[in-house]
Design a protein around this motif. Sequence first.
Motif, short mmCIF file in Angstrom:
data_model
loop_
_atom_site.label_atom_id
_atom_site.label_comp_id
_atom_site.label_asym_id
_atom_site.label_seq_id
_atom_site.Cartn_x
_atom_site.Cartn_y
_atom_site.Cartn_z
N SER A 52 81.55 -21.59 -27.74
CA SER A 52 81.97 -22.67 -26.86
C SER A 52 82.16 -22.26 -25.40
N LYS A 53 82.48 -21.01 -25.15
CA LYS A 53 82.80 -20.60 -23.78
C LYS A 53 81.87 -19.52 -23.22
N ILE A 54 81.70 -18.45 -23.96
CA ILE A 54 80.97 -17.30 -23.41
C ILE A 54 79.48 -17.58 -23.28
N ARG A 55 78.87 -18.14 -24.33
CA ARG A 55 77.44 -18.45 -24.25
C ARG A 55 77.12 -19.49 -23.18
N SER A 56 78.10 -20.30 -22.83
CA SER A 56 77.85 -21.34 -21.84
C SER A 56 77.98 -20.85 -20.41
N ILE A 57 78.29 -19.58 -20.22
CA ILE A 57 78.39 -19.05 -18.86
C ILE A 57 76.97 -18.93 -18.29
N PRO A 58 76.71 -19.59 -17.17
CA PRO A 58 75.36 -19.53 -16.58
C PRO A 58 74.98 -18.10 -16.19
N ALA A 59 73.72 -17.79 -16.32
CA ALA A 59 73.11 -16.52 -15.89
C ALA A 59 73.39 -15.34 -16.82
N VAL A 60 74.11 -15.55 -17.93
CA VAL A 60 74.34 -14.45 -18.87
C VAL A 60 73.11 -14.30 -19.74
N SER A 61 72.54 -13.10 -19.74
CA SER A 61 71.34 -12.87 -20.55
C SER A 61 71.66 -12.18 -21.87
N SER A 62 72.75 -11.40 -21.92
CA SER A 62 73.10 -10.77 -23.20
C SER A 62 74.61 -10.57 -23.30
N ILE A 63 75.06 -10.57 -24.55
CA ILE A 63 76.47 -10.38 -24.89
C ILE A 63 76.52 -9.26 -25.92
N VAL A 86 79.83 -18.13 -9.93
CA VAL A 86 79.94 -19.07 -11.05
C VAL A 86 80.36 -18.33 -12.32
N VAL A 87 79.76 -17.17 -12.58
CA VAL A 87 80.12 -16.38 -13.76
C VAL A 87 81.60 -16.02 -13.71
N GLU A 88 82.06 -15.54 -12.57
CA GLU A 88 83.45 -15.12 -12.45
C GLU A 88 84.42 -16.30 -12.57
N GLU A 89 84.03 -17.46 -12.08
CA GLU A 89 84.86 -18.66 -12.27
C GLU A 89 85.00 -18.99 -13.75
N HIS A 90 83.89 -18.93 -14.48
CA HIS A 90 83.92 -19.21 -15.92
C HIS A 90 84.80 -18.19 -16.66
N ILE A 91 84.63 -16.92 -16.32
CA ILE A 91 85.42 -15.87 -16.97
C ILE A 91 86.91 -16.10 -16.71
N ASN A 92 87.26 -16.39 -15.46
CA ASN A 92 88.67 -16.61 -15.12
C ASN A 92 89.27 -17.82 -15.82
N GLU A 103 80.70 -6.93 -23.40
CA GLU A 103 79.89 -6.57 -22.24
C GLU A 103 78.89 -7.69 -21.98
N LEU A 104 78.94 -8.21 -20.78
CA LEU A 104 78.00 -9.26 -20.39
C LEU A 104 76.98 -8.69 -19.43
N THR A 105 75.73 -9.03 -19.65
CA THR A 105 74.66 -8.66 -18.73
C THR A 105 74.08 -9.95 -18.16
N LEU A 106 73.85 -9.96 -16.86
CA LEU A 106 73.35 -11.15 -16.19
C LEU A 106 71.84 -11.12 -16.04
N GLU A 107 71.24 -12.30 -16.02
CA GLU A 107 69.79 -12.43 -15.78
C GLU A 107 69.45 -12.09 -14.34
N HIS A 108 70.27 -12.56 -13.41
CA HIS A 108 70.04 -12.31 -11.99
C HIS A 108 71.40 -12.16 -11.30
N HIS A 109 71.37 -11.59 -10.11
CA HIS A 109 72.60 -11.19 -9.44
C HIS A 109 72.71 -11.79 -8.04
#
Length: 161
Positions: free
Chosen positions: A122-133, A81-87, A68-74
């Motif tokens: 290497s991948k998930i933490r580098s996703i911009p705007a993610v505040s928690s995993i 950008v988040v969805e591009e990284h996830i894909n 579960e990813l939570t974003l800092e802002h929406h």
Amino acid sequence: MDSIDRAILAELQRDGRITNQDLADRVGLSPSPCLRRVRQLEADGAIIGYRAEVSGKALGLPITVFVELTLEHHTTESTEVVEEHINAIEHVTECYLMAGDGDYLLKIAVGSLEEYEVLVRSKIRSIPAVSSIHTSFAYATIKERSPLPVQAGKSWRRTGS
């Protein structure tokens, strides 16, 4: 969509490799009208594709992780950008935009806990705007890839007590 279309969808969900002749026999049509209906269901978007179901274990990916990813802002830009990284992360097999506490729910297939750690670092933490995993590991599969219910107007009802 009528009852024959729904029967076609039910049969194709059970066996996507069924021949048109066998499908026609099961739904009570001759082959030509059956094929026309299948093609129309594809054109209408009711059938969105065909694929083989592959075992993660056979590919050396026995561990299923839900993240579960939570974003800092929406903002529109940040979610794009988040969805591009996830894909771009091949180990992510499914991703859902959620209502509730978390923003995205990812289903990930990995070979080991160490592999998951590398993926996070290497991948998930580098996703911009993610505040928690938040990570959960599945240790058993109870029900997987069930067909969608296709009968219109039939709701789930508890029988007995």
